[in-house]
Design a protein around this motif. Structure first.
Motif, short mmCIF file in Angstrom:
data_model
loop_
_atom_site.label_atom_id
_atom_site.label_comp_id
_atom_site.label_asym_id
_atom_site.label_seq_id
_atom_site.Cartn_x
_atom_site.Cartn_y
_atom_site.Cartn_z
N CYS A 261 56.29 30.28 -0.04
CA CYS A 261 56.74 29.07 0.64
C CYS A 261 57.80 28.35 -0.21
O CYS A 261 57.68 28.25 -1.42
CB CYS A 261 55.55 28.13 0.88
N LEU A 262 58.83 27.85 0.47
CA LEU A 262 59.90 27.12 -0.22
C LEU A 262 59.52 25.67 -0.50
O LEU A 262 60.19 24.99 -1.26
CB LEU A 262 61.18 27.16 0.62
N PRO B 277 45.41 24.15 0.47
CA PRO B 277 46.84 24.51 0.50
C PRO B 277 47.41 24.53 -0.91
O PRO B 277 47.01 23.76 -1.79
CB PRO B 277 47.46 23.39 1.32
N MET B 278 48.37 25.43 -1.13
CA MET B 278 49.05 25.49 -2.42
C MET B 278 49.94 24.26 -2.57
O MET B 278 50.32 23.65 -1.57
CB MET B 278 49.90 26.76 -2.49
N PRO B 279 50.29 23.89 -3.78
CA PRO B 279 51.15 22.71 -3.96
C PRO B 279 52.45 22.86 -3.17
O PRO B 279 53.11 23.90 -3.24
CB PRO B 279 51.41 22.70 -5.48
N ALA B 280 52.80 21.85 -2.40
CA ALA B 280 54.03 21.76 -1.59
C ALA B 280 54.10 22.80 -0.48
O ALA B 280 55.14 22.96 0.15
CB ALA B 280 55.26 21.84 -2.48
N GLU B 281 53.01 23.50 -0.19
CA GLU B 281 53.02 24.52 0.87
C GLU B 281 53.17 23.85 2.24
O GLU B 281 52.54 22.83 2.51
CB GLU B 281 51.73 25.32 0.83
N CYS B 282 54.00 24.43 3.10
CA CYS B 282 54.19 23.86 4.43
C CYS B 282 53.08 24.35 5.37
O CYS B 282 52.38 25.33 5.08
CB CYS B 282 55.57 24.22 4.99
N LEU B 283 52.94 23.65 6.48
CA LEU B 283 51.93 23.97 7.48
C LEU B 283 52.05 25.42 7.95
O LEU B 283 51.06 26.15 8.02
CB LEU B 283 52.06 23.03 8.67
N GLY C 56 52.42 15.59 2.61
CA GLY C 56 52.16 14.83 3.82
C GLY C 56 52.98 15.27 5.02
O GLY C 56 52.79 14.78 6.12
N SER C 57 53.88 16.23 4.82
CA SER C 57 54.72 16.70 5.92
C SER C 57 54.03 17.84 6.68
O SER C 57 53.33 18.65 6.09
CB SER C 57 56.05 17.20 5.37
N THR C 58 54.26 17.89 7.98
CA THR C 58 53.80 19.04 8.78
C THR C 58 55.00 19.84 9.29
O THR C 58 54.85 20.67 10.16
CB THR C 58 52.94 18.57 9.98
N GLN C 59 56.18 19.57 8.73
CA GLN C 59 57.39 20.30 9.11
C GLN C 59 57.45 21.62 8.34
O GLN C 59 56.89 21.74 7.25
CB GLN C 59 58.63 19.45 8.81
N PRO C 60 58.14 22.61 8.88
CA PRO C 60 58.23 23.90 8.20
C PRO C 60 59.20 23.86 7.02
O PRO C 60 60.12 23.05 6.99
CB PRO C 60 58.76 24.82 9.30
#
Length: 140
Positions: free
Chosen positions: A118-119, A24-30, A124-128
């Protein structure tokens, strides 16, 4: 000195490429991660990209598959059919049009042809991120 066979070298190259592709890219959301991979690779009827994201970024999200399934996301592509949709600000607006036979028909908003970058979310988050909104379904 260790001698490696051609097969061992090739397997190492494939593993390195796979690691690079599936990181995953840095800070990319699920949702952005899964969506990006579905554009490149097909859905295989499982949550393989979502599970990989969880294993890599959010190992404490042990109920991710259950949460996605409860929202109708039983595989990676169903996440975007039943659980999450591009934010309304990214979609074209709903409208009425006149068909060739003179009747009016309602045309629902369509997702954008390409998604912006991605914003970002906290690690560690799986939120959008803000590009996605939850599809709300009525209860019967």
């Amino acid at each position: 000195m260790e001698t490696r066979t051609v097969i061992e070298v090739a397997e190492g190259l494939v593993r390195d490429f796979e690691d690079e592709l599936l990181t995953p890219m840095p800070a990319e959301c699920l949702q952005c991660f899964v969506h990006r991979h579905l554009l490149e690779l097909n859905c295989d009827g499982s949550l393989r990209f979502a599970a990989h994201f969880r294993d890599t970024i959010a190992p404490r999200a042990t109920s991710l598959e259950k949460r996605l399934a409860d929202q109708g996301g039983f595989c990676d592509c169903e996440i975007f059919m039943n659980a999450y949709w591009p934010n309304a600000l990214l979609r074209k607006q709903d409208y009425w049009r006149t068909r060739g036979d003179g009747f009016q028909e309602y045309v629902e908003a369509e997702p954008p042809t390409t998604m912006p970058q991605c914003l970002g979310v906290r690690r560690g988050s799986t939120q959008p991120c803000g590009l996605w909104q939850r599809i709300r379904r009525g209860r019967w």
